[in-house]
Design an enzyme around this catalytic site. Sequence first.
Site, PDB file in Angstrom:
ATOM      1  N   HIS A   1       0.852  -1.187   0.000  1.00 35.04           N
ATOM      2  CA  HIS A   1       0.000   0.000   0.000  1.00 35.04           C
ATOM      3  C   HIS A   1       0.890   1.239   0.000  1.00 35.04           C
ATOM      4  CE1 HIS A   1      -3.746  -2.093   1.883  1.00 35.04           C
ATOM      5  NE2 HIS A   1      -3.999  -1.807   0.625  1.00 35.04           N
TER       6      HIS A   1
ATOM      7  N   CYS B   1      -2.169   2.568   9.208  1.00 39.45           N
ATOM      8  CA  CYS B   1      -3.152   1.561   8.811  1.00 39.45           C
ATOM      9  C   CYS B   1      -4.347   1.530   9.769  1.00 39.45           C
ATOM     10  CB  CYS B   1      -2.514   0.180   8.759  1.00 39.45           C
ATOM     11  SG  CYS B   1      -1.343  -0.050   7.411  1.00 39.45           S
TER      12      CYS B   1
END
Length: 262
Positions: free
Chosen positions: A157, A251
């Site tokens: 990511h 996250c």
Amino acid sequence: MCEPAYFDVVYAINPWMDTAVRPDPRAALAEWKYLHDVFVDLGHQVELIEPRPGLLDMVFAANAAVVRDGAVLVANFRVGQRRAEAAAYHDWFAARGWTKLSQAKCVNEGQGDFLSVGGRVVAGSGFRSEPAGGDEVADYFGCPVVKVSLTDPRFYHLDTAFAVLDETTVMYYPGAFTPQSRELLREQFPDAIIATEPDAVDFGLNAVSDGRHVVLSARAGRLRAVLREAGYEPIGVDVTELLKGGGGVRCCTLDLGDPVAG
């Protein structure tokens, strides 16, 4: 944020996950609670979503949506194990009266891959979100989008290799990106803080900044020193157990407003 009530590693959907190395539930909860309390102590309002059984990665709230200027584009997850999270987060936003609310049509893993920097969004692709997701974000939010491609599977990511520090300043690890993307990042962010591979491996770039305080992995000692020298106030947080699921500070944090408010 979402409490890690059901967090576990029973499948592997990124290089950090190993089903033979499962997290300690109590330790993971303690890490998350400490992070939550850091944000509260800094004066930020933290909204909570109820965790749902069976959604083991729901703690990683950043992936749930792109939120900008009061509008929400809910994620469309690539991996099957996480797809049901989209409905949970959509319900949460709808119940709280967010009116410009839709689910992405392209594969889009929320603020894991789409990060606001001032008036633009940096869009990452290569492992999870689709390149076309950047066009969808540009159309939906009416903002310019800078597209970059990730090339190292450890940094699957964007938010594992790129962090927003304030409205004009970012930090990133060049080795996570294709040569073309590195050149684009140099052009767009000439004053960026350049991180090393150890900084990135320690999840130092999976950070949350309010423009002054930068909350990041306690492991990233070198990067904390660099941030301090640059005039920021770094705050290290232990994410040892959460990292077993491939996630860290950023996250666990879905930003609902201005990414540098505070």
